[in-house]
Motif scaffolding. Structure first.
Motif, PDB file in Angstrom:
ATOM      1  N   SER A  71       0.832  -1.190   0.000  1.00  0.00           N
ATOM      2  CA  SER A  71       0.000   0.000   0.000  1.00  0.00           C
ATOM      3  C   SER A  71       0.872   1.247   0.000  1.00  0.00           C
ATOM      4  O   SER A  71       2.001   1.230   0.487  1.00  0.00           O
ATOM      5  CB  SER A  71      -0.905   0.050   1.244  1.00  0.00           C
ATOM      6  OG  SER A  71      -1.654  -1.128   1.387  1.00  0.00           O
TER       7      SER A  71
ATOM      8  N   SER B 293     -12.494   8.993  -0.182  1.00  0.00           N
ATOM      9  CA  SER B 293     -12.361   7.630  -0.686  1.00  0.00           C
ATOM     10  C   SER B 293     -13.635   6.885  -0.336  1.00  0.00           C
ATOM     11  O   SER B 293     -14.272   7.177   0.681  1.00  0.00           O
ATOM     12  CB  SER B 293     -11.150   6.932  -0.058  1.00  0.00           C
ATOM     13  OG  SER B 293     -11.353   6.714   1.333  1.00  0.00           O
TER      14      SER B 293
ATOM     15  N   PRO C 265     -14.423   2.969  -0.261  1.00  0.00           N
ATOM     16  CA  PRO C 265     -14.235   1.529  -0.464  1.00  0.00           C
ATOM     17  C   PRO C 265     -15.582   0.847  -0.644  1.00  0.00           C
ATOM     18  O   PRO C 265     -16.533   1.119   0.091  1.00  0.00           O
ATOM     19  CB  PRO C 265     -13.537   1.087   0.819  1.00  0.00           C
ATOM     20  CG  PRO C 265     -13.885   2.135   1.839  1.00  0.00           C
ATOM     21  CD  PRO C 265     -14.007   3.411   1.079  1.00  0.00           C
TER      22      PRO C 265
ATOM     23  N   GLU D  24     -13.172  -6.663  -0.067  1.00  0.00           N
ATOM     24  CA  GLU D  24     -11.722  -6.577   0.067  1.00  0.00           C
ATOM     25  C   GLU D  24     -11.285  -5.142   0.368  1.00  0.00           C
ATOM     26  O   GLU D  24     -10.445  -4.912   1.231  1.00  0.00           O
ATOM     27  CB  GLU D  24     -11.048  -7.074  -1.207  1.00  0.00           C
ATOM     28  CG  GLU D  24      -9.528  -7.038  -1.146  1.00  0.00           C
ATOM     29  CD  GLU D  24      -8.895  -7.523  -2.443  1.00  0.00           C
ATOM     30  OE1 GLU D  24      -9.628  -7.685  -3.438  1.00  0.00           O
ATOM     31  OE2 GLU D  24      -7.669  -7.723  -2.463  1.00  0.00           O
ATOM     32  N   GLU D  25     -11.878  -4.183  -0.340  1.00  0.00           N
ATOM     33  CA  GLU D  25     -11.539  -2.779  -0.108  1.00  0.00           C
ATOM     34  C   GLU D  25     -11.941  -2.326   1.285  1.00  0.00           C
ATOM     35  O   GLU D  25     -11.187  -1.624   1.963  1.00  0.00           O
ATOM     36  CB  GLU D  25     -12.225  -1.903  -1.161  1.00  0.00           C
ATOM     37  CG  GLU D  25     -11.676  -2.061  -2.566  1.00  0.00           C
ATOM     38  CD  GLU D  25     -12.521  -1.349  -3.598  1.00  0.00           C
ATOM     39  OE1 GLU D  25     -12.043  -1.176  -4.727  1.00  0.00           O
ATOM     40  OE2 GLU D  25     -13.683  -0.975  -3.289  1.00  0.00           O
TER      41      GLU D  25
ATOM     42  N   LYS E  63      -9.643  -3.908   3.961  1.00  0.00           N
ATOM     43  CA  LYS E  63      -8.318  -3.282   3.977  1.00  0.00           C
ATOM     44  C   LYS E  63      -8.371  -1.887   4.585  1.00  0.00           C
ATOM     45  O   LYS E  63      -7.506  -1.506   5.368  1.00  0.00           O
ATOM     46  CB  LYS E  63      -7.744  -3.218   2.563  1.00  0.00           C
ATOM     47  CG  LYS E  63      -6.299  -2.756   2.537  1.00  0.00           C
ATOM     48  CD  LYS E  63      -5.704  -2.863   1.147  1.00  0.00           C
ATOM     49  CE  LYS E  63      -4.204  -2.568   1.167  1.00  0.00           C
ATOM     50  NZ  LYS E  63      -3.585  -2.685  -0.181  1.00  0.00           N
ATOM     51  N   TYR E  64      -9.402  -1.129   4.236  1.00  0.00           N
ATOM     52  CA  TYR E  64      -9.560   0.219   4.788  1.00  0.00           C
ATOM     53  C   TYR E  64      -9.656   0.171   6.313  1.00  0.00           C
ATOM     54  O   TYR E  64      -8.976   0.922   7.023  1.00  0.00           O
ATOM     55  CB  TYR E  64     -10.809   0.875   4.202  1.00  0.00           C
ATOM     56  CG  TYR E  64     -11.114   2.238   4.785  1.00  0.00           C
ATOM     57  CD1 TYR E  64     -10.414   3.362   4.372  1.00  0.00           C
ATOM     58  CD2 TYR E  64     -12.106   2.395   5.750  1.00  0.00           C
ATOM     59  CE1 TYR E  64     -10.686   4.612   4.915  1.00  0.00           C
ATOM     60  CE2 TYR E  64     -12.389   3.636   6.299  1.00  0.00           C
ATOM     61  CZ  TYR E  64     -11.679   4.743   5.878  1.00  0.00           C
ATOM     62  OH  TYR E  64     -11.947   5.977   6.414  1.00  0.00           O
TER      63      TYR E  64
END
Length: 453
Positions: free
Chosen positions: A176, A268, A270, A274-275, A278-279
């Protein structure tokens, strides 16, 4: 936070040396000069500080000359500039001021922050004498036990991956590009000498990115006090705090519209599992991955939030022009045209139509725009006329008139065809900003420059 960046590509505009850069404010000597330095006339379109095609600019002048300088914001009377910079005796961002009515080559930037810890996002209060400012920082939480007080910068979680022992964090840092959301950042009010006046926020977690409303009565800011990075608004004395956004994702870098009724901001969003996972995982380490941001508008009562860009990549640092309709912002969505890793200023209507390119110059970084309160000037940060280690501030007269070109000056390239708000992002090989593979992206290198974080 503005951190020193390195790039293996060396594609930034390179000046011969500092003396040459100091001479770049090309004032036309034949013209009778007004009293204020910021109004002096300069030679147009030299492809060093003013590129062909930049039709919205006249009298482009350089304000800083070396180091990492960013986020320059006007005082309400347009006479001064507050900015954050690294490289003047400290290892991380501190807050400085510049008098726009005097030649900056004859000035020394005046620091108004303590020099302890890190800082970000300064702004003037609306006062006749410009007596107070705000900025975010963690100087209140710095423990000095001896040694060099300039070495008190907050440590970046992904600053030295080789020393990370937490396998989850190491994986996140390796895959990242991140911004640190320092949990001890709060917003403070100081006087014109930098003396502490008031702590405006005092909640656990990150509070920063504060800006003052056009009438001087409100402050908008970003906070993680509810567990996510949302927009808030409060009275100028820190009371009557109200949450404006409540959508998963980073909401930040907000500025008021000239009428004071709306905020423009970057966000942002997400969407996939998955997004989202991760966030949320990054947030547990006080990190965000700003690799995809679009622009949004919201009323100051928290209603009518709407997305105005859908360009892909990183769209950030938005600011309303004084017509109360158009927004100037920075983006790398068109990297295949502007150069690998380049960031360009664009203007767009706040309904998403009428996209227009503002800055030119291949492989340039341009961001942090702000229009003066009288609508006559634009200040922004740019890599033009610098070495590969420089980001400097520039100021120009703003014009919407079609400019003429002398016979010795080539005509500017035509502006890009407007793209609709549904245009697909142009893929690249590889605010704070966007890149999964930081070592291979100039964007990742430059957006280590903070933004408003």
């Amino acid at each position: 936070m503005i951190s020193l960046f390195l790039t293996a590509f060396g594609v930034l505009a390179v000046g011969a040396n500092r003396d040459a850069r100091l001479a770049s404010n090309r004032v036309v000597p034949e013209v009778a000069q007004p009293e204020r330095w910021q109004d002096l006339e300069t030679s147009p379109y030299d492809n060093i500080v003013h590129y062909n095609g930049e039709r919205h600019f006249k009298n482009v002048k350089q304000l800083t000359f070396g180091g990492m300088n960013a986020e320059g914001y006007f005082s309400f009377d347009n006479s001064k500039l507050t900015l954050q910079a690294t490289g003047y005796g400290t290892d991380c961002d501190q807050i400085y001021e510049l008098d726009l009515n005097r030649d900056p080559r004859q000035q020394t930037l005046r620091r108004i922050s303590t020099g302890l810890g890190g800082t970000t996002c300064s702004y003037f209060f609306k006062e006749a004498e410009n007596n107070h400012r705000l900025y975010a920082g963690n100087f209140w939480n710095v423990n000095i036990t001896g040694g060099d007080v300039s070495k008190t910068c907050p440590q970046k979680k992904c600053g030295n991956i080789s020393t990370i022992t937490d396998p989850v964090l190491k994986q996140l840092c390796n895959t990242s590009y991140t911004w640190d959301i320092f949990p001890d950042y709060d917003i403070f009010k100081v006087d014109q000498y930098g003396n502490f006046v008031q702590r405006l926020t005092n909640s656990p977690g990150y509070d920063a990115e504060g800006v003052v409303s056009p009438d001087g009565k409100k402050i908008a800011f970003t906070s993680i006090r509810t567990g996510d990075l949302e927009l808030y608004i409060m009275d100028a004395d820190g009371t009557n705090v109200k949450q404006l956004t409540n959508t998963l994702g980073y909401d930040g870098g907000s500025f008021f519209a000239p009428d004071g009724k709306r905020l423009i901001f970057r966000a942002s969003r997400p969407k996939t599992k998955e997004e989202v996972d991760k966030y949320k995982k990054l947030l547990t380490y006080h990190l965000v991955e700003p690799i995809a941001m679009e622009l949004f508008v919201i009323d100051i009562d928290g209603k009518n939030m709407r997305q105005i860009t859908n360009l892909g990549q990183a769209n950030w640092a938005p600011y309303y022009l004084n017509d109360n309709k158009r927004v100037v912002f920075s983006s790398n969505f068109n990297a295949s045209i502007n150069g690998f890793g380049a960031f360009t200023l664009y203007v767009v209507n706040d309904d998403g139509t009428g996209l227009e390119k503002v800055t030119y110059g291949e492989n340039q970084f341009n961001s942090f725009p702000m229009m003066s309160y009288d609508g006559k000037k634009l200040v922004w940060g740019s890599s033009r006329n610098g070495s590969q280690y420089d980001l400097n501030l520039f100021i120009a007269d703003w014009t919407d008139e079609v400019q003429t070109y002398s016979s010795s000056t080539s005509a500017p390239p035509p502006p890009p065809s407007p793209k609709s708000s549904t245009s697909k992002p142009i893929p690249t090989t590889t605010r704070h900003s966007p890149s999964l593979t930081m070592p291979f992206s100039l964007f990742a290198v430059l957006l280590a420059i903070l933004v408003r974080n």
